[in-house]
Write a protein that holds these residues in place. Structure first.
Motif, PDB file in Angstrom:
ATOM      1  N   ARG A  60     -25.460 -15.787 -14.450  1.00 35.96           N
ATOM      2  CA  ARG A  60     -25.941 -16.092 -13.104  1.00 35.96           C
ATOM      3  C   ARG A  60     -24.784 -16.609 -12.250  1.00 35.96           C
ATOM      4  N   SER A  61     -24.846 -16.282 -10.976  1.00 35.71           N
ATOM      5  CA  SER A  61     -23.811 -16.733 -10.044  1.00 35.71           C
ATOM      6  C   SER A  61     -23.777 -18.254  -9.985  1.00 35.71           C
ATOM      7  N   LEU A  62     -22.563 -18.799  -9.903  1.00 36.46           N
ATOM      8  CA  LEU A  62     -22.392 -20.241  -9.729  1.00 36.46           C
ATOM      9  C   LEU A  62     -22.339 -20.613  -8.243  1.00 36.46           C
ATOM     10  N   GLY A  63     -22.490 -19.611  -7.374  1.00 39.16           N
ATOM     11  CA  GLY A  63     -22.547 -19.876  -5.941  1.00 39.16           C
ATOM     12  C   GLY A  63     -21.204 -19.885  -5.237  1.00 39.16           C
ATOM     13  N   TYR A  64     -20.161 -19.413  -5.917  1.00 41.60           N
ATOM     14  CA  TYR A  64     -18.866 -19.326  -5.248  1.00 41.60           C
ATOM     15  C   TYR A  64     -18.084 -18.136  -5.779  1.00 41.60           C
ATOM     16  N   ALA A  65     -17.067 -17.747  -4.992  1.00 40.82           N
ATOM     17  CA  ALA A  65     -16.260 -16.585  -5.339  1.00 40.82           C
ATOM     18  C   ALA A  65     -14.839 -16.798  -4.838  1.00 40.82           C
ATOM     19  N   TYR A  66     -13.943 -15.939  -5.302  1.00 43.03           N
ATOM     20  CA  TYR A  66     -12.567 -15.903  -4.811  1.00 43.03           C
ATOM     21  C   TYR A  66     -12.304 -14.512  -4.260  1.00 43.03           C
ATOM     22  N   VAL A  67     -11.727 -14.451  -3.058  1.00 48.10           N
ATOM     23  CA  VAL A  67     -11.357 -13.196  -2.418  1.00 48.10           C
ATOM     24  C   VAL A  67      -9.854 -13.249  -2.193  1.00 48.10           C
ATOM     25  N   ASN A  68      -9.143 -12.264  -2.727  1.00 46.57           N
ATOM     26  CA  ASN A  68      -7.687 -12.226  -2.625  1.00 46.57           C
ATOM     27  C   ASN A  68      -7.230 -11.069  -1.746  1.00 46.57           C
ATOM     28  N   PHE A  69      -6.484 -11.406  -0.706  1.00 46.59           N
ATOM     29  CA  PHE A  69      -5.943 -10.424   0.226  1.00 46.59           C
ATOM     30  C   PHE A  69      -4.499 -10.107  -0.116  1.00 46.59           C
ATOM     31  N   SER A  70      -3.980  -9.016   0.432  1.00 45.05           N
ATOM     32  CA  SER A  70      -2.580  -8.669   0.198  1.00 45.05           C
ATOM     33  C   SER A  70      -1.643  -9.405   1.152  1.00 45.05           C
ATOM     34  N   ASN A  71      -2.163  -9.928   2.264  1.00 46.63           N
ATOM     35  CA  ASN A  71      -1.270 -10.721   3.121  1.00 46.63           C
ATOM     36  C   ASN A  71      -1.993 -11.894   3.776  1.00 46.63           C
ATOM     37  N   VAL A  72      -1.194 -12.865   4.162  1.00 44.05           N
ATOM     38  CA  VAL A  72      -1.682 -14.146   4.666  1.00 44.05           C
ATOM     39  C   VAL A  72      -2.471 -13.995   5.973  1.00 44.05           C
ATOM     40  N   SER A  73      -1.986 -13.163   6.884  1.00 44.67           N
ATOM     41  CA  SER A  73      -2.656 -13.063   8.188  1.00 44.67           C
ATOM     42  C   SER A  73      -4.062 -12.489   8.056  1.00 44.67           C
ATOM     43  N   ASP A  74      -4.267 -11.535   7.135  1.00 44.37           N
ATOM     44  CA  ASP A  74      -5.614 -10.991   6.917  1.00 44.37           C
ATOM     45  C   ASP A  74      -6.541 -12.065   6.356  1.00 44.37           C
ATOM     46  N   ALA A  75      -6.036 -12.849   5.406  1.00 39.94           N
ATOM     47  CA  ALA A  75      -6.841 -13.930   4.811  1.00 39.94           C
ATOM     48  C   ALA A  75      -7.206 -14.962   5.868  1.00 39.94           C
ATOM     49  N   ARG A  76      -6.231 -15.319   6.692  1.00 41.99           N
ATOM     50  CA  ARG A  76      -6.473 -16.323   7.745  1.00 41.99           C
ATOM     51  C   ARG A  76      -7.521 -15.816   8.736  1.00 41.99           C
ATOM     52  N   GLN A  77      -7.404 -14.566   9.149  1.00 44.27           N
ATOM     53  CA  GLN A  77      -8.365 -14.009  10.105  1.00 44.27           C
ATOM     54  C   GLN A  77      -9.773 -13.959   9.506  1.00 44.27           C
ATOM     55  N   ALA A  78      -9.882 -13.540   8.248  1.00 44.82           N
ATOM     56  CA  ALA A  78     -11.190 -13.491   7.588  1.00 44.82           C
ATOM     57  C   ALA A  78     -11.805 -14.886   7.527  1.00 44.82           C
ATOM     58  N   MET A  79     -11.001 -15.883   7.170  1.00 41.13           N
ATOM     59  CA  MET A  79     -11.515 -17.243   7.079  1.00 41.13           C
ATOM     60  C   MET A  79     -11.974 -17.736   8.453  1.00 41.13           C
ATOM     61  N   GLU A  80     -11.178 -17.492   9.482  1.00 36.61           N
ATOM     62  CA  GLU A  80     -11.534 -17.946  10.824  1.00 36.61           C
ATOM     63  C   GLU A  80     -12.799 -17.269  11.345  1.00 36.61           C
ATOM     64  N   MET A  81     -12.963 -15.992  11.043  1.00 38.92           N
ATOM     65  CA  MET A  81     -14.103 -15.241  11.578  1.00 38.92           C
ATOM     66  C   MET A  81     -15.382 -15.396  10.744  1.00 38.92           C
ATOM     67  N   LEU A  82     -15.243 -15.612   9.441  1.00 41.35           N
ATOM     68  CA  LEU A  82     -16.423 -15.620   8.569  1.00 41.35           C
ATOM     69  C   LEU A  82     -16.875 -16.994   8.097  1.00 41.35           C
TER      70      LEU A  82
END
Length: 124
Positions: A58-80
């Motif tokens: 069963r899901s523990l309610g969290y996940a890790y998402v790994n991007f290939s670059n920092v700016s994509d990760a930052r944008q995803a975090m800011e928008m989502l």
């Protein structure tokens, strides 16, 4: 020549520094496929892992998402960050992989007995 601005934006020696996001407060029904579909709109997703109980799966309610670059990760975090997925707002932050940083005592404050109308977004 290799390097330049893109080198600064890519993953560091530990593999995911600045490109790895912790995604918490997930509904138990959220899958890797759902997360991939959502996060891939911000850039190249290297990997996604929904953390699960070893025995029940069963899901523990969290996940890790790994991007290939920092700016994509930052944008995803800011928008989502706090965007709803399967009816629950996701809480997103950079993944802290360095154990010395996690144990430094800096970062988390726990508050209890808050009114039920106060949610994570209001506290942020």
């Amino acid at each position: 020549a290799e390097g330049g601005e893109n080198a600064k934006e890519s993953a560091n020696a530990d593999g995911f520094s600045g490109t790895s996001l912790y995604v918490g407060d997930l509904d138990p029904s959220v899958s890797e496929a759902q997360l991939y579909e959502l996060f891939n709109t911000f850039g190249h997703v290297v990997s996604i892992r929904v953390c699960r109980d070893l025995i029940t799966r069963r899901s523990l309610g969290y996940a890790y998402v790994n991007f290939s670059n920092v700016s994509d990760a930052r944008q995803a975090m800011e928008m989502l960050n706090y965007a709803p997925l399967n009816g629950k707002p996701m809480r997103i932050m950079y993944s802290q992989r360095d154990p010395s940083q996690r144990k430094s005592g800096v970062g988390n404050i726990f508050i209890k007995n808050l009114d039920k109308s106060i949610d994570n977004k209001e506290l942020h």
